[in-house]
Structures are given as structure tokens and as C-alpha cells.
Design a protein around this motif. Structure first.
Motif, PDB file in Angstrom:
ATOM      1  N   TYR A   9      40.687  38.255  44.467  1.00 48.56           N
ATOM      2  CA  TYR A   9      40.115  38.980  43.314  1.00 48.56           C
ATOM      3  C   TYR A   9      39.549  40.291  43.807  1.00 48.56           C
ATOM      4  N   ASP A  10      39.647  41.330  42.980  1.00 50.33           N
ATOM      5  CA  ASP A  10      38.980  42.580  43.321  1.00 50.33           C
ATOM      6  C   ASP A  10      38.620  43.333  42.042  1.00 50.33           C
ATOM      7  N   ILE A  11      37.579  44.121  42.151  1.00 52.27           N
ATOM      8  CA  ILE A  11      37.172  44.984  41.031  1.00 52.27           C
ATOM      9  C   ILE A  11      36.828  46.350  41.614  1.00 52.27           C
ATOM     10  N   HIS A  12      37.218  47.394  40.931  1.00 50.27           N
ATOM     11  CA  HIS A  12      36.829  48.751  41.332  1.00 50.27           C
ATOM     12  C   HIS A  12      36.325  49.506  40.108  1.00 50.27           C
ATOM     13  N   ARG A  13      35.269  50.290  40.321  1.00 51.40           N
ATOM     14  CA  ARG A  13      34.816  51.177  39.261  1.00 51.40           C
ATOM     15  C   ARG A  13      35.864  52.264  39.076  1.00 51.40           C
ATOM     16  N   LEU A  43      46.773  45.806  46.031  1.00 57.54           N
ATOM     17  CA  LEU A  43      47.027  45.374  47.412  1.00 57.54           C
ATOM     18  C   LEU A  43      45.807  44.692  48.020  1.00 57.54           C
ATOM     19  N   HIS A  44      44.609  45.067  47.568  1.00 55.98           N
ATOM     20  CA  HIS A  44      43.398  44.393  48.060  1.00 55.98           C
ATOM     21  C   HIS A  44      43.395  42.933  47.597  1.00 55.98           C
ATOM     22  N   ALA A  45      43.662  42.713  46.314  1.00 51.00           N
ATOM     23  CA  ALA A  45      43.659  41.341  45.782  1.00 51.00           C
ATOM     24  C   ALA A  45      44.769  40.508  46.415  1.00 51.00           C
TER      25      ALA A  45
HETATM   26 MG    MG Z   1      38.975  46.764  46.811  1.00 53.33          MG
END
Ligand code: MG
Length: 159
Positions: A9-13, A43-45
């Protein structure tokens, strides 16, 4: 057969910009990811999901976001790190499921492109990759257009 699942999981503003970076592709958008790295949230997730399947640490442990050496880092290098760990441990990817949650712009027209890009990056046939696009129904930070989230599940196996 040794089978394992992984979850990431990832979140970005989001801030004003001209494109979103997703799977190494620049998707036209008035908003872009705020990030220490290049911000490729997909790609992070995915990397996080693969590392979790192996029982390894999260990407923040391997690539801390408070260091000069990870500033503006290409997320393909993070993915390649996770792929190298898979190889080291003799695992192959069975399939990948990605769900991107974003209010605007609508990603539906780009799902095919993202799938193709992922297929190339992880060397997996198209029919083993799903890229879904969701909204957050205008509620919460994602729904208000302040952030983007990606969920990713993977299945890996060892013959
Ligand atoms: Mg990230």
C-alpha cells in the motif's frame, strides 16, 4: 509448490504539476505526486507487495526518505531491488493486482498503457496483471483530490 501472497500500500500527497508518474509512465494530469523519490506510487506499492511476500522489510527500511542518496531516486531501481530479492530466493511472480485510488483525472483511458508498462518492467504476460482504477467517492483526502493511493496484491511461487 511453495506459494506466497504479498500486499503493498502507498499514499502520496498531490501538488500542482503536469503529469502523474505511474509504472514509469507519465500520465497527463494537473496534479503530481509529492515525494522524496521520483514519486512513482504504483512501483512503490508493487515493490512493497513483493517484499512482503518474501517476509522482508518495507521499502522505507531499504530506501529511507530522509536521506540525500534516495532524493529523486528512480523507483524502477526500487522495483529492481525487490525483483532481485525474488530471484535470490528462487521465486517467480504468478500474478499482480493493482488498484489505484484517485479522484482526478480519470485513469480508465490509461489502464492498458499502465498494464503494458508493468508487464515490461516485471517480465510478466499481460493476462497476469490487473490494473484497476477507483475513486474515493469525493470523501477523505483522496476524494478531495489531495492524495493518491495504490493497493497492490501479488502472488509468488517457487517450483
Ligand atoms: Mg511512496
Amino acid at each position: 509448490m511453495d506459494i506466497r501472497t504479498g500486499f503493498g500500500y502507498d499514499i502520496h500527497r498531490l501538488k500542482e504539476g503536469s503529469f502523474l508518474l505511474l509504472a514509469g509512465e507519465k500520465v497527463p494530469s494537473p496534479l503530481t505526486e509529492v515525494a522524496h523519490s521520483d514519486g512513482d506510487i504504483l512501483l512503490h506499492a508493487l515493490s512493497q507487495s513483493l517484499l512482503s511476500a518474501l517476509g522482508l522489510e518495507d521499502i522505507g527500511t531499504y530506501f529511507p526518505d530522509n536521506q540525500e542518496k534516495t532524493k529523486g531516486m528512480n523507483s524502477i531501481d526500487i522495483l529492481n531491488f525487490a525483483l532481485a530479492k525474488l530471484k535470490e530466493n528462487h521465486y517467480l511472480i504468478s500474478n499482480v493486482a493493482v488498484d489505484i485510488v484517485l479522484e482526478k483525472p480519470k485513469l480508465s483511458p490509461y489502464k492498458g498503457q499502465l498494464k503494458k508498462a508493468l508487464s515490461k518492467l516485471i517480465n510478466l504476460p499481460n493476462d497476469r496483471i490487473a490494473v484497476h482504477a477507483n475513486t474515493s467517492e469525493k470523501v477523505g483526502p483522496v476524494g478531495e483530490g489531495k492524495a493518491i493511493e495504490v493497493y497492490c496484491q501479488t502472488l509468488i511461487y517457487k517450483n
